[in-house]
Design a protein around this motif. Sequence first.
Motif, PDB file in Angstrom:
ATOM      1  N   ASP A  15       0.808  -1.219   0.000  1.00 51.86           N
ATOM      2  CA  ASP A  15       0.000   0.000   0.000  1.00 51.86           C
ATOM      3  C   ASP A  15       0.846   1.275   0.000  1.00 51.86           C
ATOM      4  O   ASP A  15       0.366   2.350   0.348  1.00 51.86           O
ATOM      5  N   ALA A  16       2.094   1.191  -0.409  1.00 56.25           N
ATOM      6  CA  ALA A  16       2.984   2.351  -0.396  1.00 56.25           C
ATOM      7  C   ALA A  16       2.455   3.486  -1.263  1.00 56.25           C
ATOM      8  O   ALA A  16       2.568   4.658  -0.884  1.00 56.25           O
ATOM      9  N   ASP A  17       1.859   3.175  -2.418  1.00 58.13           N
ATOM     10  CA  ASP A  17       1.318   4.225  -3.286  1.00 58.13           C
ATOM     11  C   ASP A  17       0.227   5.019  -2.581  1.00 58.13           C
ATOM     12  O   ASP A  17       0.202   6.251  -2.645  1.00 58.13           O
ATOM     13  N   ASP A  18      -0.689   4.318  -1.908  1.00 62.18           N
ATOM     14  CA  ASP A  18      -1.773   5.000  -1.198  1.00 62.18           C
ATOM     15  C   ASP A  18      -1.243   5.834  -0.043  1.00 62.18           C
ATOM     16  O   ASP A  18      -1.701   6.951   0.201  1.00 62.18           O
ATOM     17  N   ALA A  22      -1.615   9.967   0.160  1.00 60.87           N
ATOM     18  CA  ALA A  22      -2.243  10.658   1.286  1.00 60.87           C
ATOM     19  C   ALA A  22      -1.338  11.758   1.820  1.00 60.87           C
ATOM     20  O   ALA A  22      -1.799  12.864   2.127  1.00 60.87           O
ATOM     21  N   ILE A  23      -0.053  11.467   1.918  1.00 62.96           N
ATOM     22  CA  ILE A  23       0.902  12.458   2.421  1.00 62.96           C
ATOM     23  C   ILE A  23       1.068  13.600   1.424  1.00 62.96           C
ATOM     24  O   ILE A  23       1.020  14.772   1.782  1.00 62.96           O
ATOM     25  N   ALA A  24       1.237  13.272   0.141  1.00 63.67           N
ATOM     26  CA  ALA A  24       1.470  14.300  -0.882  1.00 63.67           C
ATOM     27  C   ALA A  24       0.250  15.197  -1.088  1.00 63.67           C
ATOM     28  O   ALA A  24       0.384  16.414  -1.228  1.00 63.67           O
ATOM     29  N   GLU A  26      -2.156  15.615   1.092  1.00 67.33           N
ATOM     30  CA  GLU A  26      -2.606  16.097   2.393  1.00 67.33           C
ATOM     31  C   GLU A  26      -4.090  15.821   2.616  1.00 67.33           C
ATOM     32  O   GLU A  26      -4.822  16.633   3.173  1.00 67.33           O
ATOM     33  N   GLN A  27      -4.536  14.631   2.153  1.00 65.72           N
ATOM     34  CA  GLN A  27      -5.912  14.182   2.330  1.00 65.72           C
ATOM     35  C   GLN A  27      -5.903  12.684   2.609  1.00 65.72           C
ATOM     36  O   GLN A  27      -5.073  11.963   2.051  1.00 65.72           O
ATOM     37  N   PRO A  28      -6.846  12.221   3.435  1.00 64.36           N
ATOM     38  CA  PRO A  28      -6.915  10.773   3.672  1.00 64.36           C
ATOM     39  C   PRO A  28      -7.233  10.020   2.380  1.00 64.36           C
ATOM     40  O   PRO A  28      -7.965  10.504   1.520  1.00 64.36           O
ATOM     41  N   VAL A  29      -6.661   8.844   2.246  1.00 70.98           N
ATOM     42  CA  VAL A  29      -6.954   7.948   1.123  1.00 70.98           C
ATOM     43  C   VAL A  29      -7.631   6.716   1.715  1.00 70.98           C
ATOM     44  O   VAL A  29      -7.096   6.073   2.615  1.00 70.98           O
ATOM     45  N   VAL A  30      -8.837   6.394   1.202  1.00 69.05           N
ATOM     46  CA  VAL A  30      -9.653   5.317   1.760  1.00 69.05           C
ATOM     47  C   VAL A  30      -9.744   4.171   0.765  1.00 69.05           C
ATOM     48  O   VAL A  30      -9.975   4.375  -0.423  1.00 69.05           O
ATOM     49  N   GLU A  31      -9.563   2.961   1.271  1.00 65.87           N
ATOM     50  CA  GLU A  31      -9.765   1.740   0.477  1.00 65.87           C
ATOM     51  C   GLU A  31     -10.774   0.890   1.232  1.00 65.87           C
ATOM     52  O   GLU A  31     -10.617   0.637   2.429  1.00 65.87           O
ATOM     53  N   GLU A  32     -11.834   0.459   0.537  1.00 59.51           N
ATOM     54  CA  GLU A  32     -12.870  -0.363   1.149  1.00 59.51           C
ATOM     55  C   GLU A  32     -13.150  -1.564   0.265  1.00 59.51           C
ATOM     56  O   GLU A  32     -12.971  -1.495  -0.949  1.00 59.51           O
ATOM     57  N   GLY A  33     -13.618  -2.629   0.872  1.00 57.99           N
ATOM     58  CA  GLY A  33     -13.970  -3.801   0.082  1.00 57.99           C
ATOM     59  C   GLY A  33     -14.427  -4.946   0.950  1.00 57.99           C
ATOM     60  O   GLY A  33     -14.595  -4.813   2.165  1.00 57.99           O
ATOM     61  N   VAL A  34     -14.654  -6.075   0.306  1.00 56.09           N
ATOM     62  CA  VAL A  34     -15.045  -7.311   0.982  1.00 56.09           C
ATOM     63  C   VAL A  34     -14.034  -8.375   0.585  1.00 56.09           C
ATOM     64  O   VAL A  34     -13.672  -8.487  -0.586  1.00 56.09           O
ATOM     65  N   HIS A  50      -5.570   5.748   5.015  1.00 56.16           N
ATOM     66  CA  HIS A  50      -4.201   6.256   5.123  1.00 56.16           C
ATOM     67  C   HIS A  50      -4.298   7.750   5.400  1.00 56.16           C
ATOM     68  O   HIS A  50      -4.881   8.496   4.614  1.00 56.16           O
ATOM     69  N   GLN A  51      -3.739   8.170   6.531  1.00 54.67           N
ATOM     70  CA  GLN A  51      -3.824   9.564   6.955  1.00 54.67           C
ATOM     71  C   GLN A  51      -2.631  10.361   6.429  1.00 54.67           C
ATOM     72  O   GLN A  51      -1.555   9.802   6.203  1.00 54.67           O
ATOM     73  N   PRO A  52      -2.815  11.675   6.234  1.00 57.70           N
ATOM     74  CA  PRO A  52      -1.714  12.510   5.738  1.00 57.70           C
ATOM     75  C   PRO A  52      -0.503  12.556   6.676  1.00 57.70           C
ATOM     76  O   PRO A  52       0.606  12.845   6.231  1.00 57.70           O
ATOM     77  N   ASP A  53      -0.704  12.258   7.955  1.00 60.49           N
ATOM     78  CA  ASP A  53       0.433  12.278   8.885  1.00 60.49           C
ATOM     79  C   ASP A  53       1.211  10.966   8.898  1.00 60.49           C
ATOM     80  O   ASP A  53       2.125  10.779   9.695  1.00 60.49           O
ATOM     81  N   GLY A  54       0.825  10.014   8.007  1.00 67.22           N
ATOM     82  CA  GLY A  54       1.547   8.756   7.901  1.00 67.22           C
ATOM     83  C   GLY A  54       0.896   7.601   8.633  1.00 67.22           C
ATOM     84  O   GLY A  54       1.305   6.455   8.461  1.00 67.22           O
ATOM     85  N   ARG A  55      -0.108   7.880   9.470  1.00 68.37           N
ATOM     86  CA  ARG A  55      -0.804   6.791  10.172  1.00 68.37           C
ATOM     87  C   ARG A  55      -1.699   6.019   9.205  1.00 68.37           C
ATOM     88  O   ARG A  55      -2.145   6.554   8.212  1.00 68.37           O
TER      89      ARG A  55
END
Length: 72
Positions: A15-18, A22-24, A26-34, A50-55
């Motif tokens: 998930d390094a791209d996501d 998110a960091i670049a 400065e917005q959360p990136v969300v992945e959802e699924g089943v 994935h939060q912009p602060d790296g969490r």
Amino acid sequence: MGRHRRPPGPQLPADADDRLRAIADEQPVVEEGVATFPGSTVPYAYRTVHQPDGRTDRHLVRLDPPPPDPSR
């Protein structure tokens, strides 16, 4: 003469791209699924944020089948 091989490079998380997006941005990136785990038929809903602060926040919920229909 011997052959020389380079040692393998570092492996990045899947998930390094996501995370970087998110960091670049400065917005959360969300992945959802089943998903189901190997050897199981039980479905799980997942959400990864994935939060912009790296969490990274991960949530996994088992999707139980609905109760039986009493009219049947």
